[in-house]
Design an enzyme around this catalytic site. Structure first.
Site, short mmCIF file in Angstrom:
data_model
loop_
_atom_site.label_atom_id
_atom_site.label_comp_id
_atom_site.label_asym_id
_atom_site.label_seq_id
_atom_site.Cartn_x
_atom_site.Cartn_y
_atom_site.Cartn_z
N SER A 77 24.25 14.87 -25.14
CA SER A 77 24.73 13.96 -24.11
C SER A 77 23.67 13.44 -23.15
O SER A 77 23.95 12.57 -22.34
CB SER A 77 25.85 14.62 -23.30
N LYS A 88 25.11 12.62 -12.37
CA LYS A 88 26.29 12.58 -13.24
C LYS A 88 27.48 13.22 -12.53
O LYS A 88 27.33 14.28 -11.90
CB LYS A 88 25.99 13.31 -14.55
N SER A 145 27.58 11.81 -23.52
CA SER A 145 28.52 11.51 -22.46
C SER A 145 27.88 11.00 -21.17
O SER A 145 28.58 10.49 -20.28
CB SER A 145 29.34 12.77 -22.14
#
Length: 487
Positions: free
Chosen positions: A173, A74, A149
């Site tokens: 997330s 990420k 997210s």
């Protein structure tokens, strides 16, 4: 195949790390135009990493546990020499001069970096639509979001672009996109994994964790990432157990608590409810005892979170002022004007909204009414969990109230977007480990996830229950249609 199986094949020379890496790079090239899971693909570095693994094997060296395993990271975890943007114009050109502890440990374990994945800007969102560089599509249906997210990391695993990936979880997330994309997503105990090098959103809530195709792979990744770190004062100095050793233990006699507040939610999709209750019954068939439990303040979690998280974000994001690094507005008349314009132009609307909420909650006239009260409710939520774990071993809930919603469905309704984290937020507020495991599909073919929550540092038990359910249910025999492969 699982990471352990790939490791065996790599060690035996049945496949080379270069071949495995090239396979995934080809997959990325084929499907990325339709998915956009990656912000940057580090193909040259990946091949070099893989070649080093092959050279080590050829010379007879003992290979580390993740040698040759292709991973995606990420883009809010610092990777030295590789851009880390947080999907924001503010950090569009930021290249970290240092490595996060998580990625440092992964590279030491031999993992191969395929690239950095898309996310909601500064990890603020539940759909990956607030990324400054465009949204990510759900591999099961590109007209639907992958969640957020960490939507890019979830979609990359679901679409076969990597064997596993790393995300971060502040209010759901990792778990919510895992549910939406039909993969496993683990949020460990707060402090179990170092946050050094994770770009901060809400420091008392953020936690790093893995996405994978299986619970066993999640355990493998946790084994490498967990452990004390002197560079992170919130990282727990607690022994790291053998997470994989717990997987084979039966669940017979364990007590699984069904949190009644979660199943009584007005907005809970009936298909989700039915699928998750069927998962509970599967555990019962394996010998676990189902117990109804109450966490009376569970539903207060979302209001509590949306005071605490924006407050911490307001403080953490104050550092982006256009002076030392990050986006700087041109031709400003003064330092104050430059700072104001840099922030207005560098941050997207959702990030600005949360900064304003947090600044308001921390302001002199309102800090007692909002921020301090939210912290008090947070303590009460944690006490509810403490009471529940007096009578059960793990808790079971849906991961999300519904399946992946359509692109743009909540574009004009941030409150509806926030509600998608309704069932995941309480575990963050209490610092508890939680995992989402696929448990079925809705009539539209979109995945459904079941969430299991454990007590502090009870990841071995959590993984044990999740693995036993996964093996018995075997719901993920299918993978996303290869709809994005040309020809």
């Amino acid at each position: 195949m699982a990471i352990a199986e790939w490791r065996q094949q790599l060690a035996n020379g049945e496949v080379s790390a270069r071949e495995l890496t090239d396979h995934h790079l080809a997959r990325i090239e084929a499907v990325e135009p339709g998915i956009h899971a990656f912000l940057e693909v580090t193909a040259e570095r990946a091949r070099a990493d893989a070649d080093r693994v092959d050279e080590a094997r050829a010379s007879g060296e003992d290979l580390p546990p993740l040698a040759g395993i292709p991973l995606a990271i990420k883009d809010n975890l610092c990777t030295r020499g590789v851009r880390t943007t947080c999907s924001s114009r503010m950090l569009e050109q930021f290249v970290p001069p240092y490595e996060s502890t998580v990625t440092e440990r992964l590279w030491a374990a031999g993992a191969v970096l395929l690239g950095k994945t898309n996310l909601d800007e500064f990890a603020m969102g539940g759909s990956t639509e607030t990324s400054a560089f465009g949204p990510t599509a759900n591999p099961w249906n590109p007209e639907h979001v992958p969640g957020g997210s960490s939507g890019g990391s979830a979609a990359a695993v679901a679409s076969g672009e990597c064997l596993a990936s790393i995300g971060s979880d502040t209010g759901g997330s990792i778990r919510q996109p895992a549910s939406f994309c039909g993969v496993v997503g683990l949020k460990p105990t707060y402090g179990r994994i170092s946050r050094y090098g994770l770009v901060a959103f809400a420091s008392s809530l953020d936690q790093v964790g893995p996405f994978s195709h299986s619970v066993a792979d999640a355990a493998e990744l946790l084994q490498v990432m967990a452990g004390a770190d002197p560079r992170d004062s919130t990282c727990l100095n607690a022994p790291v157990p053998d997470y994989c050793a717990a997987l084979g233990r039966p669940v017979e006699g364990l007590k699984v608590g069904l949190v009644k507040e979660c199943f009584e939610q007005e907005g809970l999709d009936p298909q989700v409810k039915a699928s998750v209750l069927a998962a509970a019954q599967q555990l019962q068939a394996l010998g676990a005892d189902l117990v109804d439990v109450s966490c009376p303040r569970f539903n207060d979690g979302i209001a509590t979170y949306y005071v605490i998280a924006p407050s911490e974000a307001s403080a953490n994001l104050a550092r982006y002022d256009g002076v030392k690094y990050g986006y700087r507005a041109e031709d400003a008349a003064s330092l104050a004007a430059m700072t104001a314009r840099s922030r207005a132009e560098g941050f997207g609307s959702e990030v600005q909204r949360r900064i304003l909420i947090g600044t308001y909650a921390l302001s002199a006239g309102y800090v007692d009414a909002y921020y301090k009260k939210a912290q008090q409710v947070r303590t009460l939520i944690r006490r509810d969990f403490d009471a529940a774990f007096q009578s059960v071993d793990v808790l079971l809930t849906p991961t999300a109230p519904g399946t992946a919603f359509r692109n743009g469905a909540h574009a004009d309704d941030p409150l509806a977007m926030y509600l998608s984290d309704l069932l995941t937020i309480p575990a963050n507020l209490a610092g508890l480990p939680a995992i989402s495991v696929p448990c079925g599909f809705d009539t539209g073919g979109l995945p459904i996830g079941v969430q299991l929550i454990g007590n502090v540092l009870e990841e071995p038990l959590l993984l044990q229950v999740a693995h036993q359910f996964e093996q018995a249910a075997d719901v993920m025999k299918t993978r996303p249609e290869a709809a994005f492969i040309p020809g």
